[in-house]
Motif scaffolding. Structure first.
Motif, PDB file in Angstrom:
ATOM      1  N   ASN A 120     -14.591  -2.171  -1.555  1.00 55.44           N
ATOM      2  CA  ASN A 120     -13.717  -2.390  -0.501  1.00 55.44           C
ATOM      3  C   ASN A 120     -12.978  -0.606   0.199  1.00 55.44           C
ATOM      4  O   ASN A 120     -11.690  -1.106   0.522  1.00 55.44           O
ATOM      5  CB  ASN A 120     -12.458  -3.376  -0.720  1.00 55.44           C
ATOM      6  CG  ASN A 120     -12.893  -4.582  -1.519  1.00 55.44           C
ATOM      7  OD1 ASN A 120     -13.886  -5.191  -0.853  1.00 55.44           O
ATOM      8  ND2 ASN A 120     -12.121  -4.940  -2.099  1.00 55.44           N
TER       9      ASN A 120
ATOM     10  N   GLY B 258      -7.002  -2.070  -5.508  1.00 56.20           N
ATOM     11  CA  GLY B 258      -6.605  -3.244  -4.916  1.00 56.20           C
ATOM     12  C   GLY B 258      -5.093  -3.307  -4.236  1.00 56.20           C
ATOM     13  O   GLY B 258      -4.560  -4.641  -3.642  1.00 56.20           O
ATOM     14  N   ARG B 259      -4.683  -2.146  -4.058  1.00 54.71           N
ATOM     15  CA  ARG B 259      -3.254  -2.205  -3.283  1.00 54.71           C
ATOM     16  C   ARG B 259      -3.420  -1.977  -1.947  1.00 54.71           C
ATOM     17  O   ARG B 259      -2.320  -2.164  -0.963  1.00 54.71           O
ATOM     18  CB  ARG B 259      -2.337  -1.497  -4.070  1.00 54.71           C
ATOM     19  CG  ARG B 259      -0.807  -1.393  -3.374  1.00 54.71           C
ATOM     20  CD  ARG B 259      -0.073  -0.730  -4.506  1.00 54.71           C
ATOM     21  NE  ARG B 259      -0.201   0.620  -4.569  1.00 54.71           N
ATOM     22  CZ  ARG B 259       0.324   1.357  -5.404  1.00 54.71           C
ATOM     23  NH1 ARG B 259       1.241   1.006  -6.140  1.00 54.71           N
ATOM     24  NH2 ARG B 259      -0.050   2.503  -5.411  1.00 54.71           N
ATOM     25  N   GLY B 260      -4.550  -1.410  -1.550  1.00 58.72           N
ATOM     26  CA  GLY B 260      -4.771  -0.983  -0.188  1.00 58.72           C
ATOM     27  C   GLY B 260      -4.256   0.187   0.226  1.00 58.72           C
ATOM     28  O   GLY B 260      -3.872   0.658   1.148  1.00 58.72           O
TER      29      GLY B 260
ATOM     30  N   PRO C 287       0.668  -1.261   0.073  1.00 61.86           N
ATOM     31  CA  PRO C 287      -0.022  -0.119   0.047  1.00 61.86           C
ATOM     32  C   PRO C 287       0.765   1.388   0.027  1.00 61.86           C
ATOM     33  O   PRO C 287       1.836   1.324   0.774  1.00 61.86           O
ATOM     34  CB  PRO C 287      -0.745   0.024   1.437  1.00 61.86           C
ATOM     35  CG  PRO C 287      -0.839  -1.445   1.685  1.00 61.86           C
ATOM     36  CD  PRO C 287       0.371  -2.110   0.979  1.00 61.86           C
TER      37      PRO C 287
ATOM     38  N   THR D  89     -13.012   2.252   2.327  1.00 63.78           N
ATOM     39  CA  THR D  89     -13.283   2.518   3.979  1.00 63.78           C
ATOM     40  C   THR D  89     -13.080   4.252   3.902  1.00 63.78           C
ATOM     41  O   THR D  89     -12.055   4.886   3.474  1.00 63.78           O
ATOM     42  CB  THR D  89     -12.325   1.991   4.860  1.00 63.78           C
ATOM     43  OG1 THR D  89     -12.657   0.625   4.842  1.00 63.78           O
ATOM     44  CG2 THR D  89     -12.390   2.450   6.299  1.00 63.78           C
TER      45      THR D  89
ATOM     46  N   ASN E  43     -18.665  -3.739  -0.211  1.00 63.44           N
ATOM     47  CA  ASN E  43     -17.807  -3.837   1.161  1.00 63.44           C
ATOM     48  C   ASN E  43     -17.206  -2.461   1.583  1.00 63.44           C
ATOM     49  O   ASN E  43     -16.012  -2.329   1.624  1.00 63.44           O
ATOM     50  CB  ASN E  43     -16.509  -4.739   0.810  1.00 63.44           C
ATOM     51  CG  ASN E  43     -17.010  -6.226   0.978  1.00 63.44           C
ATOM     52  OD1 ASN E  43     -17.057  -6.706   2.044  1.00 63.44           O
ATOM     53  ND2 ASN E  43     -17.061  -6.990   0.140  1.00 63.44           N
TER      54      ASN E  43
ATOM     55  N   THR F 226      -8.462   3.415   1.430  1.00 53.74           N
ATOM     56  CA  THR F 226      -8.900   3.932   2.769  1.00 53.74           C
ATOM     57  C   THR F 226      -8.697   5.603   2.850  1.00 53.74           C
ATOM     58  O   THR F 226      -7.651   5.931   2.685  1.00 53.74           O
ATOM     59  CB  THR F 226      -7.966   3.336   3.950  1.00 53.74           C
ATOM     60  OG1 THR F 226      -8.291   1.716   3.873  1.00 53.74           O
ATOM     61  CG2 THR F 226      -8.468   3.794   5.401  1.00 53.74           C
TER      62      THR F 226
ATOM     63  N   ALA G 272     -10.815   0.667  -6.075  1.00 56.02           N
ATOM     64  CA  ALA G 272     -11.047  -0.255  -4.932  1.00 56.02           C
ATOM     65  C   ALA G 272      -9.837  -0.315  -3.895  1.00 56.02           C
ATOM     66  O   ALA G 272      -8.917  -0.409  -4.201  1.00 56.02           O
ATOM     67  CB  ALA G 272     -11.037  -1.513  -5.740  1.00 56.02           C
ATOM     68  N   GLY G 273     -10.402  -0.717  -2.866  1.00 53.56           N
ATOM     69  CA  GLY G 273      -9.638  -1.004  -1.601  1.00 53.56           C
ATOM     70  C   GLY G 273      -8.818   0.138  -0.841  1.00 53.56           C
ATOM     71  O   GLY G 273      -8.036   0.336  -0.109  1.00 53.56           O
TER      72      GLY G 273
END
Lengths: 321, 322
Positions: free
Chosen positions: B137, B79-81, B43, B139, B162, B108, B105-106
């Motif tokens: 995904n 998708g890596r956060g 990330p 947040t 999600n 935060t 996606a993914g």
């Protein structure tokens, strides 16, 4: 009970590592920015009364060269920058007069557990923290007193002030009468996970643990209070509104034990105050069991009260229909 | 309402630091441009600061923050956060439909700061101004929201699965009203809304309000939120309201919802056929008939209490099973 501050030690190391990583990343250092941070980024200050390296002349930016008092750190902090002040484990200070907390947005966080938490001792009846800046938070701090009838510990006159895990333990002979008194500017006050142990020393006068004066949207949750009252009819309380109504208060999941006083009204909101009072447990020796939760214009649910040991609580106020 | 002051950001810093440490341990890859040894598969963190940032910065460290979430997101990889960290005092205005679309996606989106120092998003100009969350995904945490336009239709439109809102608060500006916090589509499975508060007790709603609108959002969780809402008489306002398509296996727990002004409130109103568990909620309003403020459709219910009069204790709703 698990200590909710378990992560704080790790957090200090984390922040330190984060700062180091930023420096290591080659960020341009400014002469007056020893953490390698720019104007808008919060600083981290350290305070210890026990370190041999403590001094008011330190920058306070490293644990190895901390400030000696909280006041020194407050003076070094800047408002609205997101500064964090860590009071290191074992830190102790005596508060003998008014103590000003006047930098907005500062987080004051104690490190350590049990009696090793940073401890402030109130030594005069007028000893008080005056919190006049917004968005200030206190966390994991221990209070005590060494003189009878200390009037109050915190005077909150700004919005969004938070107390989390700020505990009081009497010294066995003296009493502190009030934890927090607000003004109408103390909106969005949060008091949570705080404990107050005063079950040895009878209060020298009426106690109101939190006094709400027009403080809207306060949240008082998950606290534990045991308070020894004084001569029979003292109307001691846990949350007591006065002078100006408070809107949208939220008082929930608190446990309150008041002894001696037969006049205690633990939750007593000023007329027309609104909000939600729920899931509190109140025990006292109030002569009439009902009426220990007086909600004014707030809604209520699942508050239980007792005035006799070894019996289960009674719903108070009575159920809606 | 615990979200008013959010110190949990420290825990997120811990998480961020783990990634930084991991990156360093794996070694720097300068060709990828990671100034702190970023690895392409781990990330990345981008900082946003409207006060001190620059639109042409790279956002990789606080000193080089970008000025908007959109600029930071443009550098994120799905998708890596990746983290987008909004620094204290950051402010951003959304003045059009889909003014911001969180589509990567993914990611935060994390706000740092407490009270009014939290990053603040303002919905303005158009009643149709929205933020769309279309990536899976995602947040969003510790953000303060407000609006300066009356009858704002909705703040967030969630179309990704999600998606989590954690401590995303709304405080009215005293004169305007936002009608809805979140509206889902049926693609918004596994949505979580927790620790959020909504303060609108000065300005009466100009139309019916449904704080969270669930449209086929299976497995949604609405937990530990606090809402106070001033209404217009007879509006069938609600906190969690299902519509159009049933939602499967929802969980609605430990929320406090208060309404004033409306006699028609149904605080929790599930669409026919909706399943799940609804428990430990408190709903208070001026609804004429006290019962019926928790309408569970095909959900099970435990220990939900309702009021329609102040200074009395709540009544169990729905009635007890037998």
């Amino acid at each position: 009970m698990p200590n909710p501050y378990e992560f704080d030690l790790a957090a200090v190391q984390t922040i330190d590592r984060l700062m180091r990583s930023i420096r290591k990343a080659g960020v341009e250092k400014l002469v007056d920015e020893p953490q390698g941070l720019s104007e808008g980024i919060g600083r981290t200050f350290f305070v210890s009364s026990t370190s041999s390296k403590s001094a008011s002349t330190n920058t306070g930016l490293e644990p190895s060269a901390p400030f000696a008092t909280l006041a020194q750190a407050i003076a070094a902090a800047s408002a609205n920058r997101g500064d964090v002040i860590y009071l290191m484990a074992g830190h102790a200070e005596t508060v003998a007069a008014a103590y000003s907390i006047n930098k907005a947005g500062v987080q004051i966080i104690g490190l350590g557990f049990g009696a090793n938490r940073p401890t402030f001792t109130l030594s005069a009846t007028a000893s008080v923290f005056n919190v006049s800046a917004a968005n200030v938070s206190f966390r994991n701090i221990l209070l005590t007193s060494t003189i009878a009838a200390v009037v109050k510990a915190f005077n909150v006159t700004a919005a969004n002030v938070s107390f989390d895990g700020v505990d009081y333990q009497e010294d066995g002979t003296t009493d502190l009468l009030q934890f927090i008194l607000t003004s109408a500017a103390g909106d969005f006050l949060t008091v949570k996970n705080c404990k107050w142990f005063r079950d040895t020393t009878s209060a020298s006068t009426v106690s109101a643990w939190i006094g709400l004066v027009g403080a809207d949207y306060c949240e008082i949750v998950d606290n534990y209070l045991t308070l020894k009252g004084t001569a029979a009819n003292s109307a001691d309380g846990f949350v007591v509104g006065s002078t100006t109504l408070s809107k949208g208060v939220h008082i929930a999941r608190n446990t309150v034990v008041i002894t001696i006083s037969t006049g205690a009204v633990a939750i007593s909101l000023l007329a027309s105050s609104t909000g939600h009072v729920h899931d509190n447990r109140i025990a006292s020796v109030k002569t009439a069991i009902a009426g220990q939760v007086a909600c004014a214009n707030a809604y209520a649910a699942e508050n239980y009260v007792c005035n006799t040991v070894n019996l289960s609580g009674l719903l108070d106020p009575v159920v809606d229909s | 309402m615990g979200a008013y002051t959010n110190l949990e950001s420290l825990q997120w810093l811990t998480e961020i630091d783990r990634y930084l440490t991991l990156r360093r341990n794996l070694g720097s890859q300068p060709s990828i441009g990671g100034p702190d040894g970023a690895n392409r598969y781990l990330p990345h963190i981008y900082f946003v600061d409207s006060v001190h940032g620059s639109a042409v910065a790279d956002g990789r460290v606080p000193e080089r923050a970008v000025t908007t979430v959109a600029l930071a997101q443009a550098q994120c990889t799905a998708g890596r956060g990746d983290f987008i960290v909004c620094l204290p005092g950051h402010a951003e205005t959304f003045a059009a439909a889909a003014a911001l679309t969180l589509s990567v996606a993914g990611i935060t989106l994390l706000g740092i700061g407490s009270g009014t120092m939290r990053p603040t998003f303002t919905w303005a100009t158009l009643t149709t101004a929205t933020v769309v969350v279309s990536g899976a995904n995602i947040t969003i945490k510790n953000i303060l929201c407000t609006s300066t336009v009356a009858a704002l239709v909705k703040m967030f439109s969630v179309t990704g699965a999600n998606v989590t809102f954690d401590a995303v608060d709304y405080i009215e500006d005293g004169t305007t009203d936002a009608l809805q916090f979140i509206l889902t589509t049926a693609a918004a499975k596994y949505m979580t809304v927790k620790n959020c508060s909504w303060i609108r007790d000065t300005t009466a709603a100009s139309a019916t309000s449904a704080w969270i609108g669930l449209v086929g959002a299976d497995y949604a969780k609405v937990l530990d939120n606090y809402l106070t809402m001033k209404d217009t008489a007879n509006n069938v306002d609600g906190a969690v309201v299902g519509a159009t398509t049933l939602s499967k296996s929802v969980e609605i727990s430990r929320n406090n919802f208060m309404f004033s002004g409306s006699t028609g409130v149904i605080g929790i109103s599930m669409f026919t056929g909706t399943t799940g568990m609804i428990r430990w909620n408190h709903v208070a309003s001026g609804k004429t008939a006290i019962a019926g403020q928790v309408a569970c459709a095909s959900c099970f219910a435990f220990e939900n209490y309702v009021n329609n009069t102040v200074n009395l204790s709540g009544l169990l709703d729905p009635v007890v099973d037998s």
